[in-house]
Design a protein around this motif. Structure first.
Motif, mmCIF file in Angstrom:
data_model
loop_
_atom_site.group_PDB
_atom_site.id
_atom_site.type_symbol
_atom_site.label_atom_id
_atom_site.label_comp_id
_atom_site.label_asym_id
_atom_site.label_seq_id
_atom_site.Cartn_x
_atom_site.Cartn_y
_atom_site.Cartn_z
ATOM 1 N N ILE A 149 -71.077 -46.238 28.833
ATOM 2 C CA ILE A 149 -69.863 -46.009 28.056
ATOM 3 C C ILE A 149 -70.239 -45.121 26.868
ATOM 4 O O ILE A 149 -71.017 -45.520 25.993
ATOM 5 N N VAL A 150 -69.724 -43.908 26.862
ATOM 6 C CA VAL A 150 -70.094 -42.944 25.826
ATOM 7 C C VAL A 150 -68.980 -42.694 24.819
ATOM 8 O O VAL A 150 -69.220 -42.039 23.796
ATOM 9 N N GLY A 151 -67.785 -43.178 25.096
ATOM 10 C CA GLY A 151 -66.694 -42.898 24.179
ATOM 11 C C GLY A 151 -65.590 -43.922 24.249
ATOM 12 O O GLY A 151 -65.397 -44.592 25.277
ATOM 13 N N VAL A 152 -64.876 -44.049 23.129
ATOM 14 C CA VAL A 152 -63.679 -44.885 23.040
ATOM 15 C C VAL A 152 -62.599 -44.052 22.366
ATOM 16 O O VAL A 152 -62.821 -43.480 21.294
ATOM 17 N N TRP A 153 -61.431 -43.964 23.013
ATOM 18 C CA TRP A 153 -60.325 -43.190 22.447
ATOM 19 C C TRP A 153 -59.177 -44.127 22.117
ATOM 20 O O TRP A 153 -58.757 -44.940 22.947
ATOM 21 N N ARG A 154 -58.659 -44.019 20.892
ATOM 22 C CA ARG A 154 -57.520 -44.828 20.462
ATOM 23 C C ARG A 154 -56.369 -43.904 20.096
ATOM 24 O O ARG A 154 -56.580 -42.812 19.560
ATOM 25 N N PRO A 155 -55.126 -44.348 20.335
ATOM 26 C CA PRO A 155 -53.977 -43.440 20.180
ATOM 27 C C PRO A 155 -53.737 -42.931 18.767
ATOM 28 O O PRO A 155 -53.029 -41.948 18.597
ATOM 29 N N ASN A 156 -54.274 -43.598 17.722
ATOM 30 C CA ASN A 156 -53.969 -43.148 16.361
ATOM 31 C C ASN A 156 -54.978 -42.150 15.823
ATOM 32 O O ASN A 156 -55.038 -41.901 14.633
ATOM 33 N N ARG A 157 -55.762 -41.541 16.722
ATOM 34 C CA ARG A 157 -56.857 -40.700 16.237
ATOM 35 C C ARG A 157 -56.615 -39.208 16.425
ATOM 36 O O ARG A 157 -57.502 -38.417 16.128
ATOM 37 N N GLN A 158 -55.479 -38.823 16.919
ATOM 38 C CA GLN A 158 -55.180 -37.407 17.066
ATOM 39 C C GLN A 158 -53.700 -37.190 16.784
ATOM 40 O O GLN A 158 -52.892 -38.115 16.842
ATOM 41 N N VAL A 159 -53.334 -35.944 16.486
ATOM 42 C CA VAL A 159 -51.949 -35.672 16.133
ATOM 43 C C VAL A 159 -51.033 -35.729 17.342
ATOM 44 O O VAL A 159 -49.838 -35.932 17.205
ATOM 45 N N ASN A 160 -51.579 -35.545 18.533
ATOM 46 C CA ASN A 160 -50.769 -35.607 19.751
ATOM 47 C C ASN A 160 -51.209 -36.824 20.550
ATOM 48 O O ASN A 160 -52.137 -36.760 21.340
ATOM 49 N N ASN A 161 -50.552 -37.950 20.344
ATOM 50 C CA ASN A 161 -50.979 -39.198 20.970
ATOM 51 C C ASN A 161 -50.481 -39.351 22.396
ATOM 52 O O ASN A 161 -50.942 -40.228 23.127
ATOM 53 N N SER A 162 -49.549 -38.507 22.805
ATOM 54 C CA SER A 162 -49.001 -38.635 24.164
ATOM 55 C C SER A 162 -49.844 -37.910 25.201
ATOM 56 O O SER A 162 -49.588 -38.055 26.399
ATOM 57 N N GLU A 163 -50.823 -37.127 24.766
ATOM 58 C CA GLU A 163 -51.697 -36.409 25.695
ATOM 59 C C GLU A 163 -53.148 -36.667 25.295
ATOM 60 O O GLU A 163 -53.774 -35.847 24.629
ATOM 61 N N PRO A 164 -53.699 -37.820 25.702
ATOM 62 C CA PRO A 164 -55.043 -38.186 25.245
ATOM 63 C C PRO A 164 -56.126 -37.239 25.739
ATOM 64 O O PRO A 164 -56.111 -36.784 26.884
ATOM 65 N N THR A 165 -57.062 -36.930 24.853
ATOM 66 C CA THR A 165 -58.223 -36.103 25.182
ATOM 67 C C THR A 165 -59.428 -36.663 24.441
ATOM 68 O O THR A 165 -59.287 -37.270 23.373
ATOM 69 N N PHE A 166 -60.609 -36.420 24.979
ATOM 70 C CA PHE A 166 -61.840 -36.863 24.334
ATOM 71 C C PHE A 166 -62.919 -35.827 24.582
ATOM 72 O O PHE A 166 -63.155 -35.418 25.723
ATOM 73 N N ALA A 167 -63.567 -35.383 23.490
ATOM 74 C CA ALA A 167 -64.664 -34.426 23.604
ATOM 75 C C ALA A 167 -65.964 -35.210 23.760
ATOM 76 O O ALA A 167 -66.513 -35.714 22.776
ATOM 77 N N ASP A 168 -66.417 -35.322 24.990
ATOM 78 C CA ASP A 168 -67.694 -35.989 25.231
ATOM 79 C C ASP A 168 -68.818 -35.040 24.854
ATOM 80 O O ASP A 168 -68.834 -33.874 25.268
ATOM 81 N N ALA A 169 -69.771 -35.517 24.062
ATOM 82 C CA ALA A 169 -70.877 -34.687 23.604
ATOM 83 C C ALA A 169 -72.099 -35.571 23.423
ATOM 84 O O ALA A 169 -72.002 -36.803 23.386
ATOM 85 N N GLY A 170 -73.241 -34.940 23.307
ATOM 86 C CA GLY A 170 -74.479 -35.662 23.129
ATOM 87 C C GLY A 170 -75.414 -35.537 24.309
ATOM 88 O O GLY A 170 -76.606 -35.831 24.215
ATOM 89 N N PHE A 171 -74.897 -35.081 25.436
ATOM 90 C CA PHE A 171 -75.723 -34.910 26.635
ATOM 91 C C PHE A 171 -76.592 -33.662 26.516
ATOM 92 O O PHE A 171 -76.389 -32.806 25.646
ATOM 93 N N VAL A 172 -77.562 -33.548 27.425
ATOM 94 C CA VAL A 172 -78.404 -32.360 27.482
ATOM 95 C C VAL A 172 -77.630 -31.237 28.160
ATOM 96 O O VAL A 172 -77.197 -31.382 29.301
ATOM 97 N N PRO A 173 -77.413 -30.118 27.487
ATOM 98 C CA PRO A 173 -76.640 -29.029 28.093
ATOM 99 C C PRO A 173 -77.285 -28.537 29.380
ATOM 100 O O PRO A 173 -78.506 -28.407 29.481
ATOM 101 N N GLY A 174 -76.429 -28.273 30.370
ATOM 102 C CA GLY A 174 -76.891 -27.774 31.660
ATOM 103 C C GLY A 174 -77.061 -28.853 32.704
ATOM 104 O O GLY A 174 -77.232 -28.542 33.888
ATOM 105 N N ASN A 175 -76.990 -30.128 32.310
ATOM 106 C CA ASN A 175 -77.132 -31.213 33.281
ATOM 107 C C ASN A 175 -75.803 -31.531 33.947
ATOM 108 O O ASN A 175 -74.741 -31.143 33.476
#
Length: 707
Positions: free
Chosen positions: A89-115
């Protein structure tokens, strides 16, 4: 300014080791790989999962599940033979964290690029987990740049170590010199030296080549990123190195078009001593982000002189922040109440109008810095975002959340945490370039209005106090907005003076507020800020009628919260109506006055006029100083042989304007409406307009031809 010169010998054995390239093949820059999960139907199962690859991150988007309180993002490594590792589990998204809550998105990051990875998302109702979505498998984007192309194949020590080790100062200089050597778009400028004699380098990037001089750069309305002021907050610095390489070697037509119109300034490490020691302050322990107005340290003096000469119109300032409950990318505009309204509004538009909106699209949680109620992000003019705002620069602070916190639970791994911070900063700086390009007209207009407003010396002075910031978007865990330090009554000056007078001792006297052997005088610091100073018989006058008026009292007034000296307030000498000619032999200051007749300044006299009406010609021949702002003149204006500063800003003149044979600093001639010719001839320095054009009905001669 000292220009750093490179040679073919830059490619040393050290460089060959520290700039080793990664083995993965690079994807084309700007290409987005999108994969969509197969739809399945189970109760409360997430549907429509997509994954889009960015530089060091992957944007996940999905259709919301009615009633879900949050979503968990799972990532699983996929080997070359298709076998999968242990899901995390690399991320948790909650509806009050972005200005557009009806279209959830999450920027997963921290991995080794290219994998290569597999992603799934599931909704939760409280702590009750629902079924995972169908899986999406995709290969992430490798480190930017083709390993087979010179220049593109450069890598920082941080990239080579896959985030396990930050780039050292020695490797920084090698990497910087290599980009300078290989790209015609780049000139590396050494703007100063740290106390321990480390170079403070700046990338100047333009297409096909950068403008040749600071003044030529300023004419392109440049943008600036300051990457590392606190030495123990290096995430933004690594992003700046990557961005410099991208801009130096990209073939992207849109980026090249941007660089052909505006110059990019990237200052990776202003605090090289602190970075080498991994300390917040410089080698004396000074927090440099509390010194941009006072400029007691050589590092901040170098920065302020650079701003004076290159005149960026928009900026970002990179930091890291330790609160785990705040957003990925806390941001904040210049809040000091002396900042011109248009600069504050433009900075807010950049943050709330663009970064919050685009962040919601790409999956980053942007929010106001200080939204957790911490006593941070206030109105101190010593802090760079406030100093730059008072210098009429649209800008923002950027704070990278230092640890993953509850929204990014896999960042107990140090390298994962470092990669997420750096690539979120890179996203921000790339969006900053996009915003600057799309809104250049609005930014330049706001800056021009701010310069003319400040030069008019109207309105109250606030010595310390911030503008309010709303809690937008709603932060977690509460709705606490950034704290407000509203000014007290004793921190407000309703009737500003015309100028401040400093004694010889105040102006040129030795000071002790700086590192041993490197202390500078008030005269040197005011010159670094670029302020006009008039030498008079018994001291030195600093007029408030100049573009950085909001900052002047914060250094020179006895009521200032963190001032340099307690100068004498010089009140206006004429505020009403004067019938007939006016002759000035000493110092005269007109504010909101009406003069029904000509004005003549005798040799050695000083005239400061603000917001006044003059029914006749103005002749300031041989004056010690001549300042005319926000005024109307029915007749010609003549400044000939001035021994000191000439400032003409925001006036309406019915007749010719002549600035001839003036000594000293370049005359400032900006934002005037001249019904007649504008002639500038024989001045020791070419007059400037700070990119605020004059409207001239007649011809513009000689040194003022481009104003």
């Amino acid at each position: 300014m000292r220009y750093r010169r490179t040679t073919a010998g830059v490619f040393s054995a050290l460089l060959a080791v520290t700039l080793a390239v990664t083995a993965q093949p690079a994807q084309a820059h700007g290409q987005l790989a999108t994969t969509t999960a197969e739809l399945t139907v189970e109760p409360n199962q997430v549907q429509g999962l997509t994954v889009v690859q960015g530089d060091g991150y992957a944007t996940l988007a999905w259709s919301p599940v009615d009633g879900a309180t949050d979503y968990q993002i799972e990532r699983t490594a996929v080997a070359a033979d298709g076998t999968t590792g242990t899901p995390v589990i690399v991320g948790v998204w909650r509806p009050n964290r972005q200005v557009n809550n009806s279209e959830p998105t999450f920027a997963d990051a921290g991995f080794v690029p290219g994998n290569r990875f597999q992603w799934r998302v599931r909704a939760r109702f409280g702590t009750e987990a629902q079924p995972y979505s169908a899986a999406v498998t995709d290969t992430t984007r490798s480190h930017w740049g083709d390993p087979a192309v010179p220049g593109q194949n450069l890598r920082t020590q941080w990239e080579t170590a896959l985030g396990a080790q930050y780039t050292s100062d020695v490797n920084e200089y090698a990497y910087t010199a290599a980009i300078d050597e290989l790209s015609e778009r780049v000139r590396v400028v050494e703007i100063g030296r740290t106390i321990q004699n480390r170079p403070i380098n700046m990338f100047v990037i333009g297409y096909p080549t950068p403008p040749a001089t600071p003044e030529a750069v300023a004419a392109t309305n440049p943008l600036l990123v300051n990457c590392n002021v606190h030495g123990n907050e290096p995430g933004d610095r690594e992003a700046c190195f990557i961005m410099a390489r991208q801009l130096a070697f990209t073939d992207d037509p849109a980026t090249l078009d941007r660089l052909s119109k505006s110059t990019m300034l990237i200052l990776p490490t202003i605090n090289g001593d602190g970075r080498a020691a991994n300390s917040r302050g410089n080698s004396t322990g000074q927090d440099l982000n509390r010194d941009y107005s006072l400029i007691r340290q050589p590092e901040t003096q170098a920065f302020v002189e650079m701003v004076r000469d290159y005149r960026p119109i928009a900026s970002y300032d990179g930091h890291e922040y330790g609160n785990t409950n705040t957003g990925d990318l806390p941001m904040l505009p210049p809040r000091h109440q002396n900042v011109a309204q248009g600069i504050f509004d433009g900075s807010q538009d950049m943050i709330e109008g663009h970064m919050y909106t685009q962040g919601a699209k790409d999956g980053w949680w942007a929010c106001p810095y200080g939204c957790t109620g911490a006593n941070v992000g206030l109105g101190e003019e010593t802090i760079l975002r406030n100093t730059l705002g008072l210098k009429n620069v649209i800008n923002s602070l950027l704070e990278l959340r230092s640890s993953g916190g509850p929204t990014r639970p896999d960042e107990g791994n140090t390298a994962n945490n470092r990669r997420r911070k750096t690539y979120s900063a890179l996203w921000t700086f790339q969006q900053f370039l996009t915003y600057h390009t799309a809104n250049l007209g609005d930014i330049t207009s706001a800056r021009a209005e701010a310069i003319t407003f400040q030069s008019a010396n109207t309105g109250r002075i606030v010595f310390r106090g911030s503008r309010p910031i709303e809690a937008y978007p709603a932060p977690h865990p509460g709705d606490t907005p950034p704290p407000l330090d509203a000014p007290r009554e004793d921190q407000i000056l309703d009737q500003p003076p015309c100028a401040y007078k400093l004694t010889e001792e105040q102006y040129h006297g030795a000071r002790t507020d700086g590192p041993s052997g490197r202390q500078t005088t008030v005269a040197q610091r005011l010159a670094a800020h670029g302020w006009k100073v008039i030498k008079v018989a018994d001291g030195y006058l600093v007029p408030l009628s100049q573009p950085e008026r909001g900052l002047v009292p914060l250094l020179l007034d006895g009521q200032a919260a963190e001032g340099l000296v307690a100068g004498e307030r010089i009140a206006p000498t004429l505020t009403g109506t004067h019938n007939g000619p006016l002759t000035v032999s000493g110092v005269a200051c007109l504010a909101g006055a009406t003069v029904r007749g000509p004005i003549r300044v005798q040799p050695g006299g000083t005239l400061i006029v603000n917001g006044s009406s003059i029914n006749g010609p103005v002749d300031a021949s041989g004056a010690a100083g001549f300042v005319l702002t926000a005024s109307t003149v029915s007749g010609p204006v003549n400044a000939t042989g001035s021994r000191g500063p000439v400032v003409l800003v925001g006036n309406k003149v019915s007749g010719p304007v002549n600035v001839v044979n003036s000594a000293g600093d370049a005359a400032l001639v900006a934002g005037n409406t001249v019904n007649g010719p504008l002639n500038c001839t024989g001045n020791s320095a070419t007059p400037v307009n700070l990119e605020v054009a004059n409207s001239v009905s007649g011809p513009k001669f000689q040194q003022c031809a481009r104003l």
